[in-house]
Scaffold this motif. Structure first.
Motif, PDB file in Angstrom:
ATOM      1  N   THR A 142       6.310   2.517  -3.546  1.00  0.00           N
ATOM      2  CA  THR A 142       6.646   3.759  -4.424  1.00  0.00           C
ATOM      3  C   THR A 142       7.148   4.685  -3.329  1.00  0.00           C
ATOM      4  O   THR A 142       6.489   4.832  -2.489  1.00  0.00           O
ATOM      5  CB  THR A 142       5.914   4.203  -5.306  1.00  0.00           C
ATOM      6  OG1 THR A 142       4.556   4.481  -4.749  1.00  0.00           O
ATOM      7  CG2 THR A 142       5.695   3.176  -6.427  1.00  0.00           C
ATOM      8  N   ALA A 143       8.508   5.296  -3.323  1.00  0.00           N
ATOM      9  CA  ALA A 143       8.985   6.242  -2.502  1.00  0.00           C
ATOM     10  C   ALA A 143       8.473   7.648  -2.805  1.00  0.00           C
ATOM     11  O   ALA A 143       8.074   7.732  -3.862  1.00  0.00           O
ATOM     12  CB  ALA A 143      10.641   6.039  -2.186  1.00  0.00           C
ATOM     13  N   ALA A 144       8.768   8.555  -2.111  1.00  0.00           N
ATOM     14  CA  ALA A 144       8.382   9.991  -2.460  1.00  0.00           C
ATOM     15  C   ALA A 144       9.539  10.422  -3.416  1.00  0.00           C
ATOM     16  O   ALA A 144       8.937  11.187  -4.042  1.00  0.00           O
ATOM     17  CB  ALA A 144       8.564  10.804  -1.371  1.00  0.00           C
ATOM     18  N   SER A 145      10.565   9.869  -3.590  1.00  0.00           N
ATOM     19  CA  SER A 145      11.463  10.355  -4.580  1.00  0.00           C
ATOM     20  C   SER A 145      11.231   9.653  -5.957  1.00  0.00           C
ATOM     21  O   SER A 145      11.671   9.914  -6.862  1.00  0.00           O
ATOM     22  CB  SER A 145      12.775  10.101  -4.178  1.00  0.00           C
ATOM     23  OG  SER A 145      12.961   8.504  -4.246  1.00  0.00           O
ATOM     24  N   GLY A 146      10.118   8.649  -5.969  1.00  0.00           N
ATOM     25  CA  GLY A 146       9.744   7.945  -7.287  1.00  0.00           C
ATOM     26  C   GLY A 146      10.128   6.747  -7.186  1.00  0.00           C
ATOM     27  O   GLY A 146       9.871   6.048  -8.361  1.00  0.00           O
ATOM     28  N   GLY A 147      11.017   6.212  -6.472  1.00  0.00           N
ATOM     29  CA  GLY A 147      11.763   4.766  -6.581  1.00  0.00           C
ATOM     30  C   GLY A 147      10.920   3.640  -5.933  1.00  0.00           C
ATOM     31  O   GLY A 147       9.688   4.140  -5.296  1.00  0.00           O
TER      32      GLY A 147
END
Length: 362
Positions: free
Chosen positions: A336-341
């Motif tokens: 999971t990325a920091a942007s939520g994706g």
């Protein structure tokens, strides 16, 4: 008739001469009649009998001649008397002549064999020792024993006076010294070889973690048949000695190929064998060492681990690698990325083939 220039031809007349078998030259006097031949044979036989009678004693010959000249006895009394007169002469003639026995008897000495088998026998034949036997008046107990040094000096003098001993020949002495030197050198080399480390003839190249065992670099891919067969051959040789080895498959893990190239060099193919930090060689070198028996002596001297090894591992079955439990062998994980994706990334736990080391083998 003819001209004046013509030549006169004289004719030759051959005189008739009859053949040797012709009746004209046949001499009837040259033929010998058979009765004449018989008479001549009888005369020759009579002469031969008379010559044989010459061996008889003279008294007996006189009586026989007398009987031939006179008429034969008419009555039985006269005949018996004539036989009695001949008996003593016949008895004397029948006695065998005995020659006196010869007093000198010569015996042929046995011939000695001139062959020899050793140098000592040749010396004994060339320099025979005089037979100095004891006299009848002497005894063995009264005779003092000569020291051995004097005997040796005496034999040396005798040899020097006659033929030179074969042992003193310069070529024989040199040959003996060379053989003794070679024997000592061979014993020294054998003892030194036993005491020497058998791995000292091989270069020192140690793979990571392979200082205390046997490490081989192989491949499980059958793309190149010769390389695949060489790897199988090296495995069979090591398994015949029941050696526990660390097999590093370069087709399953790229880091193993880098390690091998750093130690051996570029352009070298598998298999490659290392024993306790020493580089042994490839398939040809290992097979040659095994056939000569040197590989077994190296493994015994280094005291490597013996047994089944990783082949009995229930996790990998000897392959040393299992699929990665994090990515399942796909080499990718979703984070999971920091942007939520969601982001797909490379799995940090497995290699390029999605494999990790077997936890049971480590």
């Amino acid at each position: 008739m003819g001209c004046a220039s013509s030549k006169r031809i004289e004719s030759k007349v051959d005189v008739y001469r009859p053949a040797p078998a012709s009746f004209a030259v046949f001499d009837i006097n040259a033929i010998e009649e058979p009765w004449l031949k018989l008479n001549s044979a009888q005369i020759a036989q009579e002469q031969q009998d008379k010559a044989s009678n010459r061996n008889l004693p003279p008294p007996l010959l006189q009586k026989l001649n007398k009987l031939e000249t006179t008429e034969a006895p008419q009555s039985w009394a006269e005949l018996s008397k004539a036989l009695d007169d001949l008996k003593p002469n016949l008895a004397d003639a029948a006695k065998p002549v005995v020659k006196p026995p010869s007093t000198s008897t010569t015996k042929q000495a046995p011939q000695k064999s001139t062959s020899f088998r050793t140098l000592e026998e040749l010396d004994a034949k060339l320099n025979p020792k005089p037979n100095k036997g004891l006299r009848k008046t002497e005894s063995m107990r009264d005779k003092p024993k000569e020291p051995e040094e004097k005997k040796e000096e005496g034999t040396k003098q005798e040899v020097g006076e006659g033929f030179k001993s074969v042992k003193d020949n310069i070529f024989v002495v040199r040959d003996r010294m060379e053989r003794e030197k070679e024997g000592k050198q061979a014993n020294y080399d054998r003892i030194a070889k036993l005491r020497r480390d058998p791995l000292s003839d091989f270069p020192e190249k140690c793979p990571p973690g392979g200082m205390e065992g046997v490490v081989i670099y192989t491949t499980s891919l059958g793309g190149v048949r010769k390389t695949f067969e060489d790897c199988n051959r090296v495995r069979e040789v090591l398994e015949s000695h029941r050696v526990v080895y660390d097999e590093r498959d370069v087709s399953l893990h790229g880091e193993f190929l880098k390690e091998m190239k750093e130690m051996v060099g570029e352009g070298v193919t598998v298999p490659r064998v290392f024993v306790k930090g020493r580089y042994i060689g490839g398939a040809e070198e290992v097979v040659e060492l095994n056939e000569s028996g040197r590989l077994g002596r190296i493994l015994n001297a280094t005291r490597v681990e013996r047994g089944i090894g990783r082949q009995a591992c229930e996790g990998c079955g000897g392959a040393r690698f299992v699929p990665c439990l994090e990515c399942g062998g796909s080499c990718k994980v979703i984070e999971t990325a920091a942007s939520g994706g969601e982001v797909k990334r490379r799995c940090p736990h497995c290699n390029e083939n999605g494999l990790v080391h077997c936890p049971a083998c480590l």
